[in-house]
Design a protein around this motif. Structure first.
Motif, mmCIF file in Angstrom:
data_model
loop_
_atom_site.group_PDB
_atom_site.id
_atom_site.type_symbol
_atom_site.label_atom_id
_atom_site.label_comp_id
_atom_site.label_asym_id
_atom_site.label_seq_id
_atom_site.Cartn_x
_atom_site.Cartn_y
_atom_site.Cartn_z
ATOM 1 N N GLY A 152 -8.928 8.533 47.080
ATOM 2 C CA GLY A 152 -9.802 9.458 46.373
ATOM 3 C C GLY A 152 -9.578 9.515 44.879
ATOM 4 O O GLY A 152 -10.040 10.441 44.211
ATOM 5 N N GLU A 153 -8.904 8.504 44.331
ATOM 6 C CA GLU A 153 -8.562 8.510 42.904
ATOM 7 C C GLU A 153 -9.667 7.937 42.027
ATOM 8 O O GLU A 153 -9.766 8.285 40.851
ATOM 9 C CB GLU A 153 -7.266 7.723 42.686
ATOM 10 C CG GLU A 153 -6.061 8.339 43.392
ATOM 11 C CD GLU A 153 -4.827 7.439 43.351
ATOM 12 O OE1 GLU A 153 -3.773 7.896 43.814
ATOM 13 O OE2 GLU A 153 -4.925 6.288 42.870
ATOM 14 N N ILE A 154 -10.496 7.067 42.567
ATOM 15 C CA ILE A 154 -11.601 6.473 41.801
ATOM 16 C C ILE A 154 -12.841 6.374 42.676
ATOM 17 O O ILE A 154 -12.745 6.441 43.908
ATOM 18 C CB ILE A 154 -11.257 5.066 41.276
ATOM 19 C CG1 ILE A 154 -10.974 4.104 42.439
ATOM 20 C CG2 ILE A 154 -10.071 5.114 40.306
ATOM 21 C CD1 ILE A 154 -10.829 2.646 42.008
ATOM 22 N N LYS A 155 -14.001 6.219 42.027
ATOM 23 C CA LYS A 155 -15.251 6.036 42.754
ATOM 24 C C LYS A 155 -15.915 4.704 42.423
ATOM 25 O O LYS A 155 -16.904 4.341 43.051
ATOM 26 C CB LYS A 155 -16.223 7.179 42.430
ATOM 27 C CG LYS A 155 -15.765 8.532 42.983
ATOM 28 C CD LYS A 155 -16.809 9.596 42.725
ATOM 29 C CE LYS A 155 -16.377 10.940 43.319
ATOM 30 N NZ LYS A 155 -17.396 12.001 43.077
ATOM 31 N N ARG A 156 -15.360 4.004 41.441
ATOM 32 C CA ARG A 156 -15.915 2.704 41.064
ATOM 33 C C ARG A 156 -14.814 1.856 40.468
ATOM 34 O O ARG A 156 -13.795 2.349 40.001
ATOM 35 C CB ARG A 156 -17.082 2.854 40.074
ATOM 36 C CG ARG A 156 -16.703 2.931 38.611
ATOM 37 C CD ARG A 156 -16.062 4.264 38.232
ATOM 38 N NE ARG A 156 -15.597 4.294 36.854
ATOM 39 C CZ ARG A 156 -14.364 3.980 36.472
ATOM 40 N NH1 ARG A 156 -13.478 3.533 37.341
ATOM 41 N NH2 ARG A 156 -14.007 4.102 35.213
ATOM 42 N N THR A 157 -15.051 0.572 40.501
ATOM 43 C CA THR A 157 -14.186 -0.365 39.798
ATOM 44 C C THR A 157 -15.104 -1.245 38.962
ATOM 45 O O THR A 157 -16.186 -0.815 38.571
ATOM 46 C CB THR A 157 -13.301 -1.167 40.776
ATOM 47 O OG1 THR A 157 -12.420 -2.013 40.023
ATOM 48 C CG2 THR A 157 -14.117 -2.012 41.742
ATOM 49 N N GLY A 158 -14.733 -2.460 38.680
ATOM 50 C CA GLY A 158 -15.623 -3.305 37.901
ATOM 51 C C GLY A 158 -14.969 -4.618 37.507
ATOM 52 O O GLY A 158 -13.880 -4.955 37.975
ATOM 53 N N ILE A 159 -15.653 -5.318 36.647
ATOM 54 C CA ILE A 159 -15.210 -6.640 36.180
ATOM 55 C C ILE A 159 -15.460 -6.715 34.690
ATOM 56 O O ILE A 159 -16.452 -6.164 34.185
ATOM 57 C CB ILE A 159 -15.988 -7.755 36.913
ATOM 58 C CG1 ILE A 159 -15.663 -7.723 38.406
ATOM 59 C CG2 ILE A 159 -15.665 -9.137 36.340
ATOM 60 C CD1 ILE A 159 -16.715 -8.347 39.270
ATOM 61 N N MET A 160 -14.549 -7.367 33.994
ATOM 62 C CA MET A 160 -14.761 -7.560 32.562
ATOM 63 C C MET A 160 -14.398 -8.979 32.162
ATOM 64 O O MET A 160 -13.568 -9.633 32.783
ATOM 65 C CB MET A 160 -13.931 -6.568 31.744
ATOM 66 C CG MET A 160 -12.429 -6.756 31.843
ATOM 67 S SD MET A 160 -11.545 -5.688 30.662
ATOM 68 C CE MET A 160 -9.837 -5.926 31.207
ATOM 69 N N ILE A 161 -15.057 -9.430 31.106
ATOM 70 C CA ILE A 161 -14.672 -10.647 30.407
ATOM 71 C C ILE A 161 -14.129 -10.165 29.066
ATOM 72 O O ILE A 161 -14.815 -9.430 28.346
ATOM 73 C CB ILE A 161 -15.862 -11.602 30.186
ATOM 74 C CG1 ILE A 161 -16.626 -11.842 31.497
ATOM 75 C CG2 ILE A 161 -15.377 -12.909 29.573
ATOM 76 C CD1 ILE A 161 -15.821 -12.498 32.591
#
Length: 233
Positions: A152-161
């Protein structure tokens, strides 16, 4: 074949699906006038080397083990081995005179002995990292994000360049895309979704990095012409 405007060196360690995305983009309008001039792997069994060979791209295997054998198995010895390895990696890349180096699943932290020569030569280095800026730096980012979501610590993640600097996964983000987490999703399912996003983002991040290089070239050319006109007066 006409000389491309931009030349890429791609560094890999594994399957090479992001490399394949770049190969496909160079053959289309996604990355116009761009060619991959070499693929370097630190793992001999990396399938990405097979992908490169199939596309007639020169490949090089550059592994750390021989360097470790030349130094004592101590913290200082290991550090010296890594520094020598990275210095030779930089020389290997610069011998091809690329416009940009792209880390596409490259599982090795790059040392200052690598970064300094490339910076001096004006060759930027970018990296794909499966997390958002400031989150889950280093290895295992997708798994760590999945665990954080379960807690329950985050609701999204992602990707970066992002640009590669000495601090791991902390360079300026060139392009970022969020990935929403889903209740009940397995780690494998999240990884599969993340990889699909990666394939598009590695191309977009490379395109933007090359655009910045092109703009810098134009600026330098304009300044040079301006100096020439001044000298002729």
């Amino acid at each position: 074949m006409s000389e491309p405007t931009y030349k890429l060196t791609v560094l890999i360690s594994g399957n090479g699906t992001n490399l394949q995305a770049l190969i496909n983009a160079c053959a289309s309008s996604a990355l116009p006038s761009t060619r991959i001039i070499r693929v370097i792997s630190n793992r001999k069994s990396a399938y990405g080397l097979t992908r490169a060979a199939a596309a007639s791209i020169p490949t090089t295997y550059h592994n750390l083990i021989p360097y470790k054998k030349q130094h004592p198995d101590t913290p200082a010895g290991i550090s010296a081995a890594r520094s020598a390895y990275d210095a030779d990696l930089a020389a290997l890349i610069l011998a091809d005179a690329p416009s940009l180096a792209v880390c596409a699943g490259w599982m090795h932290i790059l040392a200052p002995s690598f970064l300094a020569p490339l910076a001096a030569a004006g060759v930027p280095v970018i990296n794909l990292h499966p997390a958002l800026p400031g989150e889950f730096a280093g290895a295992g980012a997708i798994e760590r994000a999945w665990e954080a979501f379960r807690k329950g610590e985050i609701k999204r993640t992602g990707i970066m360049i992002h640009e590669v600097i000495a601090e791991v996964d902390a360079g300026r983000a060139i392009v970022v895309e969020e990935v929403e987490m889903r209740e009940g999703e397995t780690l494998e399912e999240l990884e599969k979704r993340m990889h699909k996003v990666e394939h598009g983002l590695i191309v977009e991040g490379t395109r933007r990095a090359l655009k910045e290089i092109g703009e810098r070239r134009e600026k330098e050319r304009g300044e040079g012409e301006g100096e020439g006109e001044g000298e002729g007066r």
